[in-house]
Design an enzyme around this catalytic site. Structure first.
Site, PDB file in Angstrom:
ATOM      1  CE  LYS A  71      71.483  66.055  42.028  1.00 20.71           C
ATOM      2  NZ  LYS A  71      72.262  64.814  42.057  1.00 20.71           N
TER       3      LYS A  71
ATOM      4  CD  GLU B  68      59.266  52.957  42.515  1.00 16.45           C
ATOM      5  OE1 GLU B  68      59.540  54.039  43.063  1.00 16.45           O
ATOM      6  OE2 GLU B  68      59.455  52.738  41.304  1.00 16.45           O
TER       7      GLU B  68
ATOM      8  CB  CYS C  49      61.017  53.191  36.680  1.00 11.36           C
ATOM      9  SG  CYS C  49      61.534  52.984  34.976  1.00 11.36           S
TER      10      CYS C  49
ATOM     11  CD  GLU D 149      59.467  59.226  31.458  1.00 10.98           C
ATOM     12  OE1 GLU D 149      58.788  58.346  32.019  1.00 10.98           O
ATOM     13  OE2 GLU D 149      59.307  59.550  30.282  1.00 10.98           O
TER      14      GLU D 149
HETATM   15  P1  NAD Z   1      65.370  60.255  43.605  1.00 14.78           P
HETATM   16  O1  NAD Z   1      64.079  60.944  43.290  1.00 14.78           O
HETATM   17  O2  NAD Z   1      65.760  60.102  45.008  1.00 14.78           O
HETATM   18  O3  NAD Z   1      66.577  61.012  42.886  1.00 14.78           O
HETATM   19  C1  NAD Z   1      66.575  61.261  41.500  1.00 14.78           C
HETATM   20  C2  NAD Z   1      67.463  62.460  41.223  1.00 14.78           C
HETATM   21  O4  NAD Z   1      66.861  63.626  41.775  1.00 14.78           O
HETATM   22  C3  NAD Z   1      68.849  62.362  41.844  1.00 14.78           C
HETATM   23  O5  NAD Z   1      69.793  62.887  40.931  1.00 14.78           O
HETATM   24  C4  NAD Z   1      68.725  63.225  43.080  1.00 14.78           C
HETATM   25  O6  NAD Z   1      69.954  63.738  43.525  1.00 14.78           O
HETATM   26  C5  NAD Z   1      67.818  64.334  42.558  1.00 14.78           C
HETATM   27  N1  NAD Z   1      67.096  65.092  43.593  1.00 14.78           N
HETATM   28  C6  NAD Z   1      66.799  64.711  44.855  1.00 14.78           C
HETATM   29  N2  NAD Z   1      66.118  65.704  45.491  1.00 14.78           N
HETATM   30  C7  NAD Z   1      65.983  66.721  44.604  1.00 14.78           C
HETATM   31  C8  NAD Z   1      65.357  68.003  44.645  1.00 14.78           C
HETATM   32  N3  NAD Z   1      64.734  68.450  45.735  1.00 14.78           N
HETATM   33  N4  NAD Z   1      65.390  68.765  43.537  1.00 14.78           N
HETATM   34  C9  NAD Z   1      65.986  68.327  42.421  1.00 14.78           C
HETATM   35  N5  NAD Z   1      66.614  67.135  42.317  1.00 14.78           N
HETATM   36  C10 NAD Z   1      66.608  66.329  43.391  1.00 14.78           C
HETATM   37  O7  NAD Z   1      65.291  58.853  42.854  1.00 14.78           O
HETATM   38  P2  NAD Z   1      66.361  57.678  42.916  1.00 14.78           P
HETATM   39  O8  NAD Z   1      66.239  57.018  44.249  1.00 14.78           O
HETATM   40  O9  NAD Z   1      67.685  58.167  42.454  1.00 14.78           O
HETATM   41  O10 NAD Z   1      65.795  56.708  41.774  1.00 14.78           O
HETATM   42  C11 NAD Z   1      64.827  55.768  41.992  1.00 14.78           C
HETATM   43  C12 NAD Z   1      63.469  56.279  41.547  1.00 14.78           C
HETATM   44  O11 NAD Z   1      63.522  56.646  40.172  1.00 14.78           O
HETATM   45  C13 NAD Z   1      62.397  55.223  41.627  1.00 14.78           C
HETATM   46  O12 NAD Z   1      61.230  55.789  42.169  1.00 14.78           O
HETATM   47  C14 NAD Z   1      62.175  54.820  40.179  1.00 14.78           C
HETATM   48  O13 NAD Z   1      60.908  54.277  39.903  1.00 14.78           O
HETATM   49  C15 NAD Z   1      62.413  56.099  39.485  1.00 14.78           C
HETATM   50  N6  NAD Z   1      62.738  55.847  38.079  1.00 14.78           N
HETATM   51  C16 NAD Z   1      61.823  56.179  37.127  1.00 14.78           C
HETATM   52  C17 NAD Z   1      62.087  55.898  35.782  1.00 14.78           C
HETATM   53  C18 NAD Z   1      61.093  56.249  34.701  1.00 14.78           C
HETATM   54  O14 NAD Z   1      61.512  56.330  33.550  1.00 14.78           O
HETATM   55  N7  NAD Z   1      59.830  56.455  35.000  1.00 14.78           N
HETATM   56  C19 NAD Z   1      63.293  55.301  35.447  1.00 14.78           C
HETATM   57  C20 NAD Z   1      64.206  54.974  36.446  1.00 14.78           C
HETATM   58  C21 NAD Z   1      63.915  55.263  37.775  1.00 14.78           C
END
Ligand code: NAD
Length: 494
Positions: free
Chosen positions: A180, A387, A289, A255
């Site tokens: 997804k 963040e 991230c 992550e």
């Molecule tokens: P997000 O958590 O909003 O979304 C991530 C994914 O989760 C998307 O595909 C979203 O559609 C899905 N999602 C949302 N609600 C959900 C639910 N209830 N159940 C299952 N899936 C759901 O994050 P974002 O805004 O897309 O990305 C930014 C975040 O990602 C930042 O906090 C960043 O630090 C983090 N990030 C972490 C890493 C790492 O390796 N640690 C790498 C890149 C980004």
């Protein structure tokens, strides 16, 4: 700024079929630079997730499950060749979907084959142990069997690279996936799907359901036939996923976000440190991230370093992500822009000073925000704790090394850290004291397929990449063979 290329239409990938969402619904993905819709993708739901999980299960029960590690390795290498062939096209698609610089997405796409080749090299080495038994009449050995169907959920900031960190080890281990992608960046996972099929990887091994988190994401993480969840995204979504996964006791890796610190000591090479700090916070407009969003600098060099950072930040070239001369593109969506604005307002109300930036840049486009340096930040301020996920650097000062470490460790996150010193003993001592999954010394923002990556605390559970990543997609089975045909006391253990 018109979207001058032809509009693209996509379908879900379930098994080897390209299909619409069963609801018939779809939505448009917008290019953050032009603010124009440029691709239409299905708006999937739980019925589509069900179908994808069934296809993934059938692949495990079919030809994919019967393959040897050598055969899987061969297919991963085929896929690597196709991704190398298409790296430029995929980079352009990724930049259109998330607004990231082409120079960055090109680098990421060129690296994808490295991940596949590294994990292909491990696919034929997933071997157990023969364990000398404590009993004379037994032979005992272990097998590392694929964990099963993996639900992979990825964010928008580095969609294909972060998907590859899951796909490569999971396929090497013999798992199948339902992916997804982020609703903001659905395109490249579907494009990857066509290369997966072209490589000859059997139908159902890789399925993609596009749509929104509360529908597709939630259905995937709470699906009883998903054996393992691999998630990258925000800490708040990670918490929701951990709760949903607990219901079925599904194994989960997370992550999550970060508030990574860059520590600069008085003996540091300030030119190199300045460059690394700029890379840490302004690359990808701070939307990584591992963004080095806190600068913890010794008080004796604070003014000098801040002056250098401000000078460099002011020359950062904002513009079209597809122009190779651009250094910073737009934020990826309007929510992200509003989040950054909110943080800025609250920080200045609490006394932080804007040394440079601090405002939008509408001349470049609706979603541009200037590279921003905030001085006078105190450790308990929101901008030092939470963040932001934008181009905002919070500067704090220290007097003693111990204070720098305490300050760096004083957030709930623990993803990464950078430290800048020429003193070898100090470098190791501080690196060992920092609560973070990765510490870079005199560099920042370097990753590789063979180096474990992940965080502690609110930055998540588990590690991706490295030798152990393949085993993380397996279950260990112990097999006990009784060799002597003896009967034992049925009421006694062992
Ligand atoms: P997000 O958590 O909003 O979304 C991530 C994914 O989760 C998307 O595909 C979203 O559609 C899905 N999602 C949302 N609600 C959900 C639910 N209830 N159940 C299952 N899936 C759901 O994050 P974002 O805004 O897309 O990305 C930014 C975040 O990602 C930042 O906090 C960043 O630090 C983090 N990030 C972490 C890493 C790492 O390796 N640690 C790498 C890149 C980004």
């Amino acid at each position: 700024m018109a979207e001058n290329r032809s509009h693209r239409n996509y379908s879900l990938l379930i098994g080897d079929a390209w299909v619409p969402a069963q609801s018939g619904k779809s939505y448009d993905s917008h290019n953050p630079y032009t603010d124009h819709p440029w691709a239409t993708v299905p708006d999937g739901g739980s019925v589509d997730v069900d179908a994808a999980v069934r296809a993934a299960r059938a692949a495990l029960d079919g030809p994919w499950g019967a393959m040897t590690g050598f055969e899987r390795a061969g297919l991963l290498r085929e896929l690597a060749v196709l991704l190398a062939r298409d790296a430029q096209a995929l980079a352009e698609l990724e930049s259109r979907d998330n607004g990231k610089l082409l120079r960055e997405t090109q680098g990421q796409m060129k690296a994808l084959p490295d991940w596949l080749n590294y994990f292909a090299g491990l696919a034929d080495k997933i071997q157990g142990d023969v364990i000398p038994s404590d009993r004379r009449n037994f032979m005992v050995y272990t097998r590392h069997e694929p964990v099963g169907v993996v639900g992979a959920i990825v964010p928008w900031n580095s969609p294909l690279l972060l998907l590859m960190w899951k796909l490569a080890p999971a396929l090497a281990a013999g798992c199948s996936l339902v992916v997804k992608p982020s609703d903001y960046t659905p395109v490249t996972a579907l494009e990857l799907g066509s290369r997966v099929l072209e490589a000859g990887i059997p139908a159902g091994v890789f399925n993609v359901v596009t749509g929104f988190g509360p529908e597709v994401g939630r259905a995937l993480v709470s699906h009883p036939d998903v054996d393992r969840i691999a998630f990258t995204g925000s800490t708040s979504t990670g918490r929701a996923i951990a709760r949903a996964a607990a219901e079925n006791l599904t194994r989960t890796s997370l992550e999550l976000g970060g508030k990574s610190a860059q520590l600069v000591f008085p003996d540091a090479d300030l030119d190199a440190a300045c460059n690394g700090i700029i890379a840490g916070i302004f690359a990808a407009s701070g939307q990584t991230c591992i963004a080095g969003s806190r600068l913890i600098v010794h008080e004796s060099i604070h003014d000098d370093l801040v002056d250098r950072l401000v000078d460099r930040a002011r020359t950062i070239r904002l513009g079209d992500p597809l122009d190779m001369a651009t250094e910073m593109g737009p934020l990826a969506n309007v929510n992200q822009l509003n989040t950054v604005l909110g943080f800025l307002e609250r920080a200045t109300e609490r006394g932080a000073k804007v040394a440079t930036g601090g405002r939008t840049s509408p001349d470049h486009g609706a979603l541009f925000f200037e590279p921003t340096v905030l001085t006078g930040v105190q450790p308990d301020m929101e901008v030092a704790q939470e963040e932001i996920f934008g181009p905002v650097l919070s500067v704090l000062t220290f007097a003693e090394d111990g204070d720098a470490v305490r300050m760096a460790n004083a957030t709930k996150y623990g993803l990464a850290a950078g430290l800048w010193t020429r003193d070898l003993a100090r470098a190791h001592t501080i690196a060992h004291s920092l609560r973070a999954g990765t510490v870079w010394v005199n560099s920042y923002r370097v990753v590789a397929p063979n180096v474990p990556f992940g965080g502690v605390g609110a930055s998540g559970w588990g590690r991706e990449n490295g030798l152990a990543a393949v085993k993380d997609y397996t279950e260990t089975k112990a097999v006990w063979l009784e060799l002597a045909g003896e009967t034992r006391d049925p009421f006694k253990l062992g």
